[in-house]
Design an enzyme around this catalytic site. Structure first.
Site, PDB file in Angstrom:
ATOM      1  N   ASP A   8      -4.267  -2.597 -11.083  1.00 41.72           N
ATOM      2  CA  ASP A   8      -3.203  -1.633 -11.307  1.00 41.72           C
ATOM      3  C   ASP A   8      -2.108  -2.383 -12.075  1.00 41.72           C
ATOM      4  O   ASP A   8      -2.092  -3.615 -12.125  1.00 41.72           O
ATOM      5  CB  ASP A   8      -2.691  -1.113  -9.962  1.00 41.72           C
ATOM      6  N   ASP A  10       1.740  -1.145 -12.486  1.00 43.46           N
ATOM      7  CA  ASP A  10       3.111  -1.048 -11.987  1.00 43.46           C
ATOM      8  C   ASP A  10       3.210  -1.519 -10.536  1.00 43.46           C
ATOM      9  O   ASP A  10       2.457  -1.077  -9.664  1.00 43.46           O
ATOM     10  CB  ASP A  10       3.597   0.397 -12.108  1.00 43.46           C
TER      11      ASP A  10
END
Length: 226
Positions: A8, A10
């Site tokens: 991922d 963020d």
């Protein structure tokens, strides 16, 4: 046998949310109505952190500014965004994590809900070749055409990350079940569907609910920015 490492973006490889920060940046430079946009941006961000985000309502909001300006102008603003907002948040610990997998020969890919216009230059800064992101619809040439303000295909969010990943792997002539090991690093409870699919889920800078679940499931917890 191939190993894959999925990240991922963020609050995982970055200590900030690039989607949220892009909205704040647009408000700061006066591209959008600052008061209205800031209020809506914060509301959607709160919904995301609470795990109740209406992804289609958010994308209607977030992609609208892309449709109101030329690709050339947006690219110019994004260069400024990279310099002022993103570069100071690129941390050695995140680069080291990615490099460990790259040095091991793993197939590395960022899998993010944030749209590809915002994220592609960030992923390039990590020297990761592959990106699965929410795709804004482009009118005309994919590289130079203007954005319509609509989403193209399935948003890369929650269960959508699993669907989009499986389609991407199929293009690589791979399947999750056929790889030797699959890692996924994420901070968010929103990523639970994909975390449960891989052989090695890693709760990375996890939010409170993911931390609790990781402890219960005995998943590793990684603090990159402690």
């Amino acid at each position: 046998m191939t190993q894959i490492a999925l990240f991922d973006l963020d609050h995982t490889l970055l200590p900030i949310d690039s989607d949220h920060e892009w909205g704040r940046f647009l408000a700061k430079i006066g591209v959008v109505d600052s008061e209205y946009y800031a209020l809506q941006n914060e509301r959607f961000y709160a919904d995301y952190k609470a795990g109740r985000l209406d992804i289609y309502a958010f994308l209607e909001f977030a992609l609208k500014p892309l449709s109101e300006h030329s690709r050339a102008q947006l690219n110019e603003w994004h260069l400024q965004f990279m310099e002022e907002v993103i570069q100071p948040q690129l941390k050695p610990s995140a680069f080291d994590l990615v490099k460990r997998h790259q040095d091991a020969g793993d197939l590395c890919c960022v899998v993010t809900a944030t749209n590809s216009f915002v994220t592609r230059p960030i992923v390039a800064a990590f020297q990761i070749d592959h990106l699965i992101a929410t795709e804004p619809e482009v009118m005309g040439d994919p590289l130079t055409g203007n954005f319509s303000g609509k989403v193209s295909g399935l948003p890369n969010f929650k269960e959508g990350k699993v669907t989009r990943l499986e389609a991407w792997l199929k293009d690589q002539q791979l399947y999750l079940s056929s790889v030797q090991s699959s890692y996924f690093y994420s901070d968010s409870i929103n990523d639970l569907p994909l975390l449960e699919k891989v052989s090695h889920p890693v709760a990375t800078n996890p939010d409170a609910r993911l931390r609790e679940l990781a402890i219960k499931n005995q998943w590793p917890i990684l603090e990159l920015f402690a």
